[in-house]
Motif scaffolding. Structure first.
Motif, PDB file in Angstrom:
ATOM      1  N   LEU A  71     -59.906  42.359  32.222  1.00 53.38           N
ATOM      2  CA  LEU A  71     -60.898  43.008  32.807  1.00 53.38           C
ATOM      3  C   LEU A  71     -61.594  42.015  33.826  1.00 53.38           C
ATOM      4  N   ILE A  72     -61.693  40.845  33.327  1.00 52.81           N
ATOM      5  CA  ILE A  72     -62.455  39.567  34.148  1.00 52.81           C
ATOM      6  C   ILE A  72     -61.798  39.374  35.552  1.00 52.81           C
ATOM      7  N   ALA A  73     -60.178  39.263  35.122  1.00 59.02           N
ATOM      8  CA  ALA A  73     -59.421  38.915  36.500  1.00 59.02           C
ATOM      9  C   ALA A  73     -59.290  40.216  37.354  1.00 59.02           C
ATOM     10  N   GLN A  74     -59.363  41.484  36.885  1.00 62.89           N
ATOM     11  CA  GLN A  74     -59.470  42.710  37.722  1.00 62.89           C
ATOM     12  C   GLN A  74     -60.731  42.935  38.393  1.00 62.89           C
ATOM     13  N   ARG A  75     -61.967  42.597  37.920  1.00 66.03           N
ATOM     14  CA  ARG A  75     -63.223  42.557  38.266  1.00 66.03           C
ATOM     15  C   ARG A  75     -63.459  41.618  39.422  1.00 66.03           C
ATOM     16  N   LEU A  76     -62.965  40.321  39.116  1.00 67.23           N
ATOM     17  CA  LEU A  76     -63.207  39.220  40.071  1.00 67.23           C
ATOM     18  C   LEU A  76     -62.198  39.661  41.468  1.00 67.23           C
ATOM     19  N   GLY A  77     -61.106  39.999  40.970  1.00 65.00           N
ATOM     20  CA  GLY A  77     -60.420  40.581  42.329  1.00 65.00           C
ATOM     21  C   GLY A  77     -60.856  41.805  42.962  1.00 65.00           C
ATOM     22  N   SER A  78     -61.727  42.596  42.341  1.00 64.60           N
ATOM     23  CA  SER A  78     -62.303  43.423  43.347  1.00 64.60           C
ATOM     24  C   SER A  78     -63.898  43.263  43.684  1.00 64.60           C
ATOM     25  N   LEU A 300     -54.937  40.656  41.648  1.00 67.81           N
ATOM     26  CA  LEU A 300     -54.129  41.453  42.645  1.00 67.81           C
ATOM     27  C   LEU A 300     -54.564  43.167  42.537  1.00 67.81           C
ATOM     28  N   PHE A 301     -54.373  43.462  41.413  1.00 68.29           N
ATOM     29  CA  PHE A 301     -54.532  44.933  41.134  1.00 68.29           C
ATOM     30  C   PHE A 301     -56.160  45.396  41.148  1.00 68.29           C
ATOM     31  N   GLY A 302     -57.015  44.396  40.761  1.00 64.50           N
ATOM     32  CA  GLY A 302     -58.442  44.633  40.934  1.00 64.50           C
ATOM     33  C   GLY A 302     -59.026  44.641  42.405  1.00 64.50           C
ATOM     34  N   ALA A 303     -58.072  43.940  43.286  1.00 63.23           N
ATOM     35  CA  ALA A 303     -58.498  43.692  44.530  1.00 63.23           C
ATOM     36  C   ALA A 303     -57.745  44.709  45.400  1.00 63.23           C
ATOM     37  N   GLY A 304     -57.090  45.739  44.692  1.00 58.91           N
ATOM     38  CA  GLY A 304     -56.563  46.815  45.349  1.00 58.91           C
ATOM     39  C   GLY A 304     -55.144  46.639  46.316  1.00 58.91           C
ATOM     40  N   LYS A 305     -54.645  45.512  45.829  1.00 60.34           N
ATOM     41  CA  LYS A 305     -53.114  45.037  46.515  1.00 60.34           C
ATOM     42  C   LYS A 305     -52.212  45.368  45.519  1.00 60.34           C
ATOM     43  N   VAL A 306     -52.001  46.844  45.261  1.00 64.77           N
ATOM     44  CA  VAL A 306     -51.135  47.088  44.256  1.00 64.77           C
ATOM     45  C   VAL A 306     -49.565  46.768  44.455  1.00 64.77           C
ATOM     46  N   SER A 452     -63.669  61.089  48.311  1.00 63.66           N
ATOM     47  CA  SER A 452     -63.965  62.177  48.548  1.00 63.66           C
ATOM     48  C   SER A 452     -65.251  62.284  48.226  1.00 63.66           C
ATOM     49  N   SER A 453     -65.906  61.943  46.979  1.00 64.95           N
ATOM     50  CA  SER A 453     -67.280  62.240  46.674  1.00 64.95           C
ATOM     51  C   SER A 453     -68.184  61.274  47.314  1.00 64.95           C
ATOM     52  N   GLY A 454     -67.815  60.423  48.198  1.00 68.53           N
ATOM     53  CA  GLY A 454     -68.563  59.506  49.075  1.00 68.53           C
ATOM     54  C   GLY A 454     -69.355  58.519  48.254  1.00 68.53           C
ATOM     55  N   SER A 455     -69.383  58.388  47.106  1.00 68.08           N
ATOM     56  CA  SER A 455     -70.251  57.799  46.301  1.00 68.08           C
ATOM     57  C   SER A 455     -69.932  56.170  46.310  1.00 68.08           C
ATOM     58  N   ASN A 456     -70.802  55.196  46.113  1.00 63.32           N
ATOM     59  CA  ASN A 456     -70.499  53.851  46.182  1.00 63.32           C
ATOM     60  C   ASN A 456     -69.849  53.423  44.721  1.00 63.32           C
ATOM     61  N   SER A 457     -68.721  53.934  44.316  1.00 59.01           N
ATOM     62  CA  SER A 457     -68.208  53.715  43.002  1.00 59.01           C
ATOM     63  C   SER A 457     -67.564  52.206  43.139  1.00 59.01           C
ATOM     64  N   SER A 458     -67.274  51.817  41.708  1.00 60.55           N
ATOM     65  CA  SER A 458     -66.674  50.337  41.705  1.00 60.55           C
ATOM     66  C   SER A 458     -65.458  50.113  41.948  1.00 60.55           C
ATOM     67  N   THR A 459     -64.737  51.283  42.188  1.00 63.23           N
ATOM     68  CA  THR A 459     -63.221  51.264  42.525  1.00 63.23           C
ATOM     69  C   THR A 459     -62.847  50.610  43.729  1.00 63.23           C
ATOM     70  N   ALA A 460     -61.926  49.955  43.717  1.00 65.67           N
ATOM     71  CA  ALA A 460     -61.321  49.119  44.860  1.00 65.67           C
ATOM     72  C   ALA A 460     -60.700  50.021  45.512  1.00 65.67           C
ATOM     73  N   THR A 461     -60.528  49.850  46.812  1.00 66.33           N
ATOM     74  CA  THR A 461     -59.772  50.578  47.894  1.00 66.33           C
ATOM     75  C   THR A 461     -58.500  50.000  47.799  1.00 66.33           C
ATOM     76  N   VAL A 462     -57.397  51.214  47.667  1.00 68.36           N
ATOM     77  CA  VAL A 462     -56.214  50.757  47.325  1.00 68.36           C
ATOM     78  C   VAL A 462     -55.390  50.688  48.683  1.00 68.36           C
ATOM     79  N   GLU A 463     -54.514  49.747  48.713  1.00 69.36           N
ATOM     80  CA  GLU A 463     -53.641  49.329  50.060  1.00 69.36           C
ATOM     81  C   GLU A 463     -52.130  49.533  49.321  1.00 69.36           C
ATOM     82  N   ILE A 464     -51.703  50.726  49.548  1.00 69.87           N
ATOM     83  CA  ILE A 464     -50.115  50.994  48.903  1.00 69.87           C
ATOM     84  C   ILE A 464     -49.328  51.103  50.173  1.00 69.87           C
TER      85      ILE A 464
END
Length: 464
Positions: A71-78, A300-306, A452-464
């Motif tokens: 989780l630390i690596a994911q959160r730092l990535g995002s 990379l996953f945390g940064a959305g670079k899936v 779609s919710s327009g909220s400022n969630s912590s989910t990273a933008t995904v680039e697929i």
């Protein structure tokens, strides 16, 4: 800045310090065995027995530390640095609490625990001393593991490596002083080895704690250890508990396999023990790459670079397969000579030679399993990896190896063949899962829900 971060999280920059750290841990074990052997064979037996006990108990706090590391690596990535910082603090605190509980139990009841595990009576006096001192210091192992894991997953794999170097040097030096009564110290024997172990770990914790306090963008201060975020801790457990079961399953399957080999005879047990030592170099290189890959994929996953995460796993896997295959081949060619250093028994050398040939098949399967399994762990798919491990290790590594090795009389070769089958079966299962890209589908759904919710969630933008 971004280029420096990319270099920091490159496979090579992450992997080589991890390998040096693991290699030093291997040398520490070898040095311990060599120095303890000067005390008595019984002392060696006690240290070997206790190490298996401590390894099994370590899975209790490694559950938290391992889940937190991903989780630390994911959160730092995002770029969620505050969440990463909080997760790291909680992992150290909770690991320490679990470690204290284990330490108290081992310190107060070393004899009862040793008796429960069927330790021979003649080893009891030494076991009580060693388990009470080293076991009483298990809180040090817990804190050290949590600190190292957190620091390593920020991309700083060199810090724990340098700490391991210092700890090894100090430990070996103190062993010499405490065992034989050198430099004015009493001649403590096995008690000296136990004290040396605890003191060197305590010194390592002090160094790691200094690194840990400045490992994140905002300095960690002592009062921050009061922090506790229930939501984040649930995330740690969600990823961590399957990792803990996975580790426990491996530890106990290895214990059972050793009991099977012990039934075959002393020569078979010796051959397997020597092979473990020779295999360690192949295993450590592959495992270092697998751990580095896990950190890299999580970032990379945390940064959305899936897509980058997906492709990186295959590049790392091919590199790992090439390295472990070449090492296994070299080991096969020179392994006979190396075995002669340990023993002159022709039967043990012949058995070892057969296992060296089978090791050529084992190592690529192990690399496949570790590499892709760790990639799945990095994206949070730890439950699938757990179920593949529980199923395969139970049915193949333990049940089938007993049937072929003991019941059908195939001996050590039969047991080793089942170990190879277990690695490949788990490897193929995790590879199939990775190729299905389930983690991509989940991430896409999260990203869509967030937008779609327009909220400022912590989910990273995904680039697929």
């Amino acid at each position: 800045m971004q280029k420096r971060e990319r270099n920091k999280f490159s496979l090579w920059m992450l992997a080589w310090p991890i390998f040096i750290e693991l290699f030093l841990q291997f040398l520490l074990g070898a040095a311990d065995t060599l120095q303890v052997s000067k005390i008595s064979d019984n002392a060696v037996a006690v240290v070997g027995f206790s190490t298996q006990l401590f390894s099994a108990l370590m899975t209790l706090f490694m559950t938290v530390a391992s889940g937190a590391g991903i989780l630390i690596a994911q959160r730092l990535g995002s770029r969620q640095n505050e969440d990463a910082r909080t997760i790291a603090i909680m992992s150290v605190k909770v690991s320490a609490i679990i470690g204290v509980g284990i330490s108290v139990l081992l310190y107060l009841m070393p004899g009862q625990i040793a008796s429960l595990l069927q330790l021979p009576e003649e080893l009891m006096p030494l076991a009580k001393t060693y388990i009470s001192i080293v076991g009483g210091g298990m809180v040090l192992v817990a804190v050290m593991a949590a600190l190292s894991n957190a620091i390593r997953n920020t991309g700083n794999t060199k810090g724990p490596m340098y700490t391991a170097i210092g700890m090894n040097i100090i430990h070996v030096g103190m062993n010499y002083s405490f065992i034989f009564g050198k430099f004015g110290f009493p001649e403590w024997g096995l008690k000296g080895v136990a004290l040396s172990t605890d003191i060197s770990r305590l010194l390592a914790i002090i160094v790691l704690l200094v690194m840990f306090l400045s490992a994140f963008e905002r300095q960690i201060i002592l009062r921050d250890f009061r922090l506790f975020d229930r939501k984040l801790f649930k995330e740690i457990l969600k990823i961590g508990w399957p990792l803990g079961i996975n580790m426990s399953c491996w530890v106990f399957s290895q214990l059972l396999i050793y009991t099977y080999i012990a039934q075959l005879g002393a020569n078979e047990l010796s051959a397997r023990t020597y092979m473990n030592t020779l295999e360690s170099f192949c295993f450590m290189l592959g495992y270092s790459l697998a751990l580095a890959l896990q950190i890299m994929i999580a970032h990379l996953f945390g940064a959305g670079k899936v897509q980058d995460a997906y492709k990186t796993s295959y590049r790392a896997l091919w590199i790992g397969l090439a390295i472990v295959t070449v090492n296994a081949l070299v080991l096969y060619l020179i392994g006979g000579k190396l075995l002669e250093i340990f023993t002159k028994d022709p039967e043990i050398i012949a058995l070892g030679g057969t296992l060296l040939g089978m090791n050529l098949l084992l190592q690529p399967g192990k690399m496949l399993n570790m590499g892709i399994g760790n990639a799945l762990n990095a994206v949070g798919d730890t439950r699938y990896v757990m179920w593949t491990s529980v199923t395969s290790m139970t049915l193949i590594a333990t049940v089938l190896s007993y049937i072929f090795g003991i019941t059908l009389g195939w001996g050590l070769v039969g047991i080793y063949a089942c170990m190879i089958l277990d690695e490949y079966l788990r490897g193929l299962w995790v590879l199939k899962r990775w190729r299905q890209k389930k983690f991509m589908e989940k991430t896409t759904m999260k990203a869509s829900a967030g937008s779609s919710s327009g909220s400022n969630s912590s989910t990273a933008t995904v680039e697929i």
